[in-house]
Design an enzyme around this catalytic site. Structure first.
Site, mmCIF file in Angstrom:
data_model
loop_
_atom_site.group_PDB
_atom_site.id
_atom_site.type_symbol
_atom_site.label_atom_id
_atom_site.label_comp_id
_atom_site.label_asym_id
_atom_site.label_seq_id
_atom_site.Cartn_x
_atom_site.Cartn_y
_atom_site.Cartn_z
ATOM 1 N N SER A 1 0.843 -1.197 0.000
ATOM 2 C CA SER A 1 0.000 0.000 0.000
ATOM 3 C C SER A 1 0.883 1.254 0.000
ATOM 4 C CB SER A 1 -0.962 -0.033 1.189
ATOM 5 O OG SER A 1 -1.997 0.907 1.037
ATOM 6 N N ASP B 1 -8.884 -6.050 -5.042
ATOM 7 C CA ASP B 1 -8.426 -4.789 -4.455
ATOM 8 C C ASP B 1 -9.180 -3.617 -5.074
ATOM 9 O OD1 ASP B 1 -7.013 -2.620 -3.409
ATOM 10 O OD2 ASP B 1 -5.052 -3.551 -3.701
ATOM 11 N N HIS C 1 -8.317 -4.940 -0.635
ATOM 12 C CA HIS C 1 -6.977 -4.399 -0.431
ATOM 13 C C HIS C 1 -6.287 -5.044 0.770
ATOM 14 C CE1 HIS C 1 -3.761 -1.475 -0.632
ATOM 15 N NE2 HIS C 1 -3.992 -1.089 0.609
ATOM 16 N N ASP C 2 -7.029 -5.291 1.829
ATOM 17 C CA ASP C 2 -6.437 -5.852 3.043
ATOM 18 C C ASP C 2 -5.943 -7.287 2.870
ATOM 19 O OD1 ASP C 2 -6.380 -3.751 4.784
ATOM 20 O OD2 ASP C 2 -8.209 -4.281 5.868
#
Length: 390
Positions: free
Chosen positions: A154, A320, A354-355
């Site tokens: 990120s 994501d 995303h995580d």
């Protein structure tokens, strides 16, 4: 008011860098001297320190990547770092530092100014390049100028990318995880809404909330900012699968009424836990630095003749939302145009969004381990996956 940093690991160390005669020259103008950096080390460096891996953390992370032992606090990347994991600390020396502008021990808005009160709104604008400059100076301080790898996810991936483009001779490998060369309009919009929530909080006080010892600070606005951001960290599919339209009994906690939907309660929980460990001014500065970053807006450096061209490994996730397929394509196209040796692993198994880069996604973790030559082991020595930090 919260005191930062929050409870930290016994492995936390600090270094004071950039003396007054050699200050850090910020890319946006101005200087900083006496920069305090909070960092942690895992594993042992070999005699030449060629096994050192630097980990760049995400937006709200810190230096505590993983436990140092079973009696330690949990870290934010337990799935990635530790004995028998992809960043195998039985063989690799791992270093991670809280970023410049953070609130977990490194100089930032919560650091004291000349009046002894936190700098707050007086802390200058910073860039991803400034963060990398501090990381590099820390490694020089530790005696590790040459690296096995730089790894980041990120915002941490943006730092790793900036490091690759400006200082390609520093490491043999660069691992860019769930990241991009710049934020899309969708990402910019989420950050803008979050910052607006903070600034509209009646306790924000133009960023000088720490000047009043009894002030509560903009905790409501910061909590809303976290809720907004969290929607970019999870996919729509993962929210639906985890919560759907399930109800939970409404209630009151900390003097506040909570909504009836399970997803609502989840976001409210994220807000409560976040404001207990993070500073609003740090959030403003770090999201602004992330927004401004545009990796290819200026020409990259040339690999020194004495150094071999580093390997670059990109890891992306189909689910994501923050860094989508088009963001990944932009990054890969630009790196390929530069002639960078690039390997791309795209995960299509996880719906976590995303995580996913912080979670146990076997194919992805196997690919990272393969890139670093780390043999994965089963039967990990202590529980994993305890904290997720966007």
């Amino acid at each position: 008011m919260n005191a930062f940093p929050a409870p930290v690991s016994r492995g936390l160390r600090t270094a004071v860098l950039f003396p007054p005669e050699r200050p850090l020259r910020l890319e946006a103008g101005g200087t900083l001297s006496g920069v305090r950096v909070a960092y942690e080390e895992y594993g042992r460096p070999d005699p030449e320190r060629a096994n050192t891996v630097f980990v760049c953390h995400a937006l709200t992370g810190n230096s505590h990547v993983a436990r140092h032992g079973s009696d330690d606090l949990p870290g934010w990347w337990e799935e990635m770092a530790g004995p028998g994991r992809p960043l195998d600390t039985d063989h690799l020396h791992v270093v991670c530092a809280n970023v410049l502008g953070g609130c977990a021990g490194t100089t930032g808005p919560w650091s004291p100014g000349t009046r002894g009160r936190p700098l707050g709104a007086d802390f200058p604008d910073i860039t991803v390049g400034d963060m990398v400059a501090v990381h590099r100076r820390l490694l020089h301080h530790l005696g590790s100028p040459g690296l096995r790898a730089v790894v980041g996810g990120s915002l941490g991936g943006m730092q790793a990318l900036e490091w690759l483009l400006r200082h390609p001779g520093d490491a043999r490998q660069f691992l860019l995880v769930a990241t991009g060369a710049r934020l899309s309009a969708d990402g910019l919009a989420a950050h803008a809404a979050g910052r607006a929530a903070i600034r509209s909080d009646p306790y924000f006080a133009d960023g000088r909330y720490a000047d009043e010892p009894t002030a509560r600070g903009p905790v409501d606005g910061l909590g809303v900012a976290r809720m907004i951001a969290h929607l970019t960290y999870m996919s729509a599919g993962s929210l639906e699968a985890k919560f759907g339209r399930r109800h939970q009994p409404s209630g009151i906690a900390d003097g506040k009424a909570y909504g009836p939907y399970a997803v609502e309660r989840y976001l409210e929980h994220q807000a409560r836990t976040f404001v207990a460990r993070f500073d609003a001014n740090s959030y403003l500065r770090l999201t602004a630095a992330m927004d401004r970053y545009d990796a290819f807006a200026r020409p990259p450096a040339v690999v020194p003749a004495a150094a071999r061209t580093p390997e670059v490994h990109l890891f992306s996730f189909e689910s994501d939302r923050l860094f989508t397929a088009s963001d990944t394509a932009h990054l890969t196209d630009r790196l390929t145009t530069l002639g960078v040796p690039l390997t791309h692993h795209r995960d299509r198994t996880s719906q976590a969004g995303h995580d996913a880069f912080l979670l146990r996604v076997p194919g992805y973790l196997d690919a990272v381990a393969s890139a670093l030559g780390s043999p994965l082991r089963t039967g990990l020595p202590f529980p994993v996956g305890s904290r997720v930090e966007g």
